[in-house]
Design an enzyme around this catalytic site. Sequence first.
Site, short mmCIF file in Angstrom:
data_model
loop_
_atom_site.label_atom_id
_atom_site.label_comp_id
_atom_site.label_asym_id
_atom_site.label_seq_id
_atom_site.Cartn_x
_atom_site.Cartn_y
_atom_site.Cartn_z
N GLU A 1 -5.54 -8.30 -0.87
CA GLU A 1 -6.03 -8.12 0.35
C GLU A 1 -7.58 -7.76 0.14
O GLU A 1 -7.80 -6.90 -1.09
CB GLU A 1 -5.68 -7.43 1.01
CG GLU A 1 -4.49 -6.79 1.79
CD GLU A 1 -3.53 -5.90 2.12
OE1 GLU A 1 -4.77 -5.15 2.96
OE2 GLU A 1 -2.30 -5.25 2.68
N GLU B 1 1.07 -1.22 0.06
CA GLU B 1 -0.01 0.43 0.18
C GLU B 1 1.05 1.49 -0.06
O GLU B 1 0.56 1.91 0.69
CB GLU B 1 -0.73 -0.36 1.22
CG GLU B 1 -1.59 -1.11 1.34
CD GLU B 1 -2.78 -0.89 2.58
OE1 GLU B 1 -2.59 -0.53 3.66
OE2 GLU B 1 -4.31 -1.44 2.02
#
Length: 476
Positions: free
Chosen positions: A376, A175
């Site tokens: 995810e 991320e």
Amino acid sequence: MLRKDFLWGAATAANQVEGGYAEGGKGLSCADMLSSGTKERPREITPLKTEEGLYYPNRTASDFYHHYKEDIALMAEMGLKAYRMSIAWTRIYPNGEEETPNEEGLRFYDDVFDELHRHGIEPIVTMSHYEMPINLVNKYNGWSDRRVIDLFVKYARTLLTHFGGKVKYWLTFNEINCGCLPLGNYMSLGIVNKGTRSFLKQVDIPELRYQALHHQMVASAKVVKLAHELNKDYKIGCMIALMPVYPLTSHPLDVLKYQKQWQDINYYCGDVMVRGSYGSYAPRLWQELGIKLDITAEDQKILKEGTVDFYSLSYYQTNCVAHDDDHSMIGGNLLSGVANPYLKSSEWGWQIDPDGLRFTLNELYGRYEIPLMIVENGLGAKDILEKDGSIHDDYRIAYLKAHIEAMIKASDDGVDIIGYTPWSAIDIISASTGEMAKRYGFIYVDSDDLGKGTFKRYRKDSFYWYKKIIVNNGKE
Ligand code: BGP
């Protein structure tokens, strides 16, 4: 339909699953110095010392460090084809500056990879997942110092040479676009500005943060180039937290705000790591923030040469944006937004939107046209361990079923998706709150928010359900 060799998997991160924070020669990471919180009380950042009276949940986590053989056997029982995990930088270079790597750390991951291969499970490895050495935080103020680039490249070189025969798929930074938000200072960039203590109200210096993010993307590009030189079979991906937003209404100013948020949050890093340069809108953002970045000609050359082979993303929920302010706000993964009146929310207030995943996958593939991997996607919920050891998480099955259906529709729309590793393989410590109670796993861990429990593992209903999905490649 999904491709025949689709990588059905599940995901975790070292700092949220391993525990054993001071074992095997491991050094302290930024996650080890972050106290526990709740939905109401934010976590606290204590980089210089462990404080009496605070509890540090990532130090114990799910104790994968001592349970990895059992956990991987359970993953194999589920029929996983892949396991997305991260290597803790502090197991390999405890303070980030050692001349040579920590042999015990290398051996631990050799054992984990050998165990995975014994069960025919492909590792997908994140090199940095919110767990940089606390020494680099305290000495350099994290990624704000350009010298950290070469420290990371040295760490990555060690991984790419030592684990060459065991790992093919790598992600550089988890991320990475978290650095586009003030929340990303500590967790993702290792920055602690004077006055920072609360995880949710960090002192932010935009110019320092975007410069640090720039250093991280230069480091990522250097690692991609190095990987391709070392082994042409390596596949290196970027990993972006998708924070998709919709315009709340058809008011043109809502639509303009929606377009800008996609540029500034969702495309800012992906454009650099996939296309090799900052988007044309970036200078407008820097000007708005009143910042000037130090981007050298050498940096630009490196960014161009180090573009990724595939694009991976986290997807949890969507929000809305509106040009005027009087709307009810709602939470989200990393970023909150305006509530969408057409969507329901999770217990932690994240709005559930499977169609949003199909929309997002089409947007991303249309922009980048390289293979996508969802690394995810999951539902954090309070699961109940029944007396007979069962856990009836039908809400998680419903969430995952809807998102897998959306992913398959996106595939039928023409999007090339190579894998899906839901968050999370096993119950882990929540990043935003430090709770164990916000459970994501297919496997339940008997431990609470203070690390108390038997640490026994239990199969949830979703464990048996996901096994069936994998067996028939999502056809069911
Ligand atoms: C993402 C992180 C994961 C995981 C996930 C769930 O931002 O990459 O590490 O934490 O969020 O969020 P949380 O744990 O805060 O519920």
